[in-house]
Design an enzyme around this catalytic site. Structure first.
Site, PDB file in Angstrom:
ATOM      1  N   MET A   1       0.845  -1.199   0.000  1.00 28.69           N
ATOM      2  CA  MET A   1       0.000   0.000   0.000  1.00 28.69           C
ATOM      3  C   MET A   1       0.886   1.257   0.000  1.00 28.69           C
ATOM      4  O   MET A   1       0.413   2.347   0.313  1.00 28.69           O
ATOM      5  CB  MET A   1      -0.935  -0.011   1.209  1.00 28.69           C
ATOM      6  CG  MET A   1      -1.895  -1.195   1.163  1.00 28.69           C
ATOM      7  SD  MET A   1      -3.397  -0.949   2.098  1.00 28.69           S
ATOM      8  CE  MET A   1      -2.739  -0.757   3.743  1.00 28.69           C
TER       9      MET A   1
ATOM     10  N   ALA B   1       4.118   4.025   0.772  1.00 33.82           N
ATOM     11  CA  ALA B   1       4.840   4.620   1.906  1.00 33.82           C
ATOM     12  C   ALA B   1       5.983   3.679   2.306  1.00 33.82           C
ATOM     13  O   ALA B   1       6.085   3.247   3.460  1.00 33.82           O
ATOM     14  CB  ALA B   1       3.916   4.910   3.082  1.00 33.82           C
TER      15      ALA B   1
ATOM     16  N   HIS C   1       9.279  -3.029   3.307  1.00 34.61           N
ATOM     17  CA  HIS C   1       8.872  -3.213   1.904  1.00 34.61           C
ATOM     18  C   HIS C   1      10.081  -3.508   1.026  1.00 34.61           C
ATOM     19  O   HIS C   1      10.048  -4.391   0.162  1.00 34.61           O
ATOM     20  CB  HIS C   1       8.218  -1.937   1.373  1.00 34.61           C
ATOM     21  CG  HIS C   1       6.941  -1.548   2.061  1.00 34.61           C
ATOM     22  ND1 HIS C   1       6.831  -0.414   2.823  1.00 34.61           N
ATOM     23  CD2 HIS C   1       5.731  -2.142   2.096  1.00 34.61           C
ATOM     24  CE1 HIS C   1       5.591  -0.309   3.284  1.00 34.61           C
ATOM     25  NE2 HIS C   1       4.906  -1.353   2.875  1.00 34.61           N
TER      26      HIS C   1
ATOM     27  N   SER D   1       6.753   0.200  10.020  1.00 34.54           N
ATOM     28  CA  SER D   1       5.372   0.262   9.550  1.00 34.54           C
ATOM     29  C   SER D   1       5.150   1.627   8.930  1.00 34.54           C
ATOM     30  O   SER D   1       5.704   2.627   9.406  1.00 34.54           O
ATOM     31  CB  SER D   1       4.419   0.074  10.731  1.00 34.54           C
ATOM     32  OG  SER D   1       3.115   0.483  10.371  1.00 34.54           O
TER      33      SER D   1
HETATM   34  P1  AMP Z   1       1.625  -2.699   3.565  1.00 32.55           P
HETATM   35  O1  AMP Z   1       2.115  -1.710   2.563  1.00 32.55           O
HETATM   36  O2  AMP Z   1       1.641  -2.205   4.970  1.00 32.55           O
HETATM   37  O3  AMP Z   1       0.305  -3.344   3.156  1.00 32.55           O
HETATM   38  O4  AMP Z   1       2.685  -3.887   3.562  1.00 32.55           O
HETATM   39  C1  AMP Z   1       3.060  -4.533   2.369  1.00 32.55           C
HETATM   40  C2  AMP Z   1       3.829  -5.757   2.725  1.00 32.55           C
HETATM   41  O5  AMP Z   1       4.989  -5.390   3.468  1.00 32.55           O
HETATM   42  C3  AMP Z   1       3.031  -6.743   3.585  1.00 32.55           C
HETATM   43  O6  AMP Z   1       3.300  -8.070   3.144  1.00 32.55           O
HETATM   44  C4  AMP Z   1       3.607  -6.500   4.959  1.00 32.55           C
HETATM   45  O7  AMP Z   1       3.523  -7.627   5.807  1.00 32.55           O
HETATM   46  C5  AMP Z   1       5.050  -6.179   4.627  1.00 32.55           C
HETATM   47  N1  AMP Z   1       5.680  -5.448   5.725  1.00 32.55           N
HETATM   48  C6  AMP Z   1       5.187  -4.358   6.373  1.00 32.55           C
HETATM   49  N2  AMP Z   1       6.021  -3.986   7.361  1.00 32.55           N
HETATM   50  C7  AMP Z   1       7.052  -4.877   7.359  1.00 32.55           C
HETATM   51  C8  AMP Z   1       8.242  -5.032   8.135  1.00 32.55           C
HETATM   52  N3  AMP Z   1       8.531  -4.198   9.141  1.00 32.55           N
HETATM   53  N4  AMP Z   1       9.069  -6.050   7.839  1.00 32.55           N
HETATM   54  C9  AMP Z   1       8.783  -6.900   6.829  1.00 32.55           C
HETATM   55  N5  AMP Z   1       7.684  -6.803   6.043  1.00 32.55           N
HETATM   56  C10 AMP Z   1       6.832  -5.797   6.301  1.00 32.55           C
END
Ligand code: AMP
Length: 297
Positions: A43, A45, A50, A199
């Site tokens: 998503m 950012a 990521h 995050s």
């Molecule tokens: P998001 O953009 O938050 O939906 O995350 C995209 C992907 O990145 C998802 O598979 C998350 O689990 C992964 N992700 C988010 N934060 C972390 C992190 N600190 N370490 C590893 N993977 C992450």
């Protein structure tokens, strides 16, 4: 169709596609040539979490596709969706540096055209933890958009973070249940030097909240230390973890010790146990988890 070339990681530009038709056209040649495709759904950012998924994809696959779509159907609160950080130009530059071949950033109507009426819903695993606190619509939104992204890109491998351990389990379940021809890779959580799990939401923390937020990782570490010191009763490890949270004036939404496969609460801290926590720090909701392996971390 010309085969996509592997980009040097010093590149500052990544090819960005907006429609499924463009995406399929761009991938047709590489697929025909037998090149493997890795997908990292995001998503945006972008942070190191990521980027680590992108590097995993790049190391394993010939072509790396990153999707960037802030999926409204998985947000349980309008304000959370509205405040979600968005900076596509920055994300595109970071993706280029990570050696990503294609950025798929569709507009809302490309993913949910008028009349869209289908939901993918995974039972069982979604009914606890995040599912019970955020409502069933959250994982329905995740399962539906991930199924769509997998069908749009048709990758050989898709990469997810262990940070969202329940989400990864739900996706593994739906891939098995719907016979989707993709391998799911779950990659380790990337943390800040002080332990805070990275995050996109961390950017919303004030300086004092940012300091308090480190208590989530400390709480998981305290649980792990209790187990390493011989605690087998989840209540003992929970008390140690709660003490860390309360020092930082954090009351968890949940703090639980569950099976890493089924997410059901464990009765004893033997074998593989997943410690999971969710808490609000100010207005920002954070989650974290840690796998306590065989009674020691
Ligand atoms: P998001 O953009 O938050 O939906 O995350 C995209 C992907 O990145 C998802 O598979 C998350 O689990 C992964 N992700 C988010 N934060 C972390 C992190 N600190 N370490 C590893 N993977 C992450």
């Amino acid at each position: 169709m010309r085969e996509l070339e592997r980009k040097p990681s010093s590149d500052t530009h990544v090819r960005t596609l907006r429609t499924v038709a463009e995406l399929r056209a761009a991938l047709a040649g590489p697929r025909r040539a037998g090149r493997t495709i890795g997908l990292v759904p995001t998503m945006g950012a972008f942070h190191e979490g990521h980027l680590s998924l992108m590097r995993h994809a790049r190391a394993d696959c010939d072509e790396t596709v990153v999707s960037l779509f802030v999926n409204p159907t998985q947000f349980d609160q309008e304000a959370d969706l509205g405040a979600y950080p968005r900076d596509e130009a920055r994300d595109a530059a970071l993706a280029a540096q990570a050696g990503v071949d294609l950025l798929f950033a569709p507009p809302l109507a490309e993913v949910y055209p008028p009349g869209f009426a289908t939901t993918v819903s995974v039972a069982g695993l979604t009914e606890t933890l995040e599912g019970s606190h955020r409502g069933h619509a959250h994982f329905d939104g995740v399962a539906t958009v991930v199924t769509k992204l997998l069908n749009m890109v048709m990758p050989d491998v898709a990469y997810f973070g262990h940070k969202d351990a329940q989400q990864a389990l739900v996706i593994e379940r739906l891939v098995r249940d719907l016979d989707l021809p993709v391998r799911i890779e779950v990659c380790p959580t990337v943390r800040e030097p002080d332990g805070l799990a990275m995050s996109s939401r961390n950017a919303r923390l004030s300086a004092s909240e940012r300091g308090r937020a480190t208590a989530l990782a400390r709480a998981l570490r305290a649980a792990q230390e209790a187990v390493a010191a011989g605690a087998r009763d989840p209540a003992l490890a929970r008390a140690a973890a709660l003490a860390e949270l309360r020092c930082a004036q954090i009351e968890p939404e949940y703090l639980a010790f569950v099976s890493p496969d089924t997410l059901t609460p464990v009765r004893a801290l033997d074998g593989d146990v997943l410690a999971v926590v969710a808490a609000r720090v100010g207005d920002t909701r954070l989650i974290d988890n840690h796998l306590l392996k065989d009674g020691s971390a």
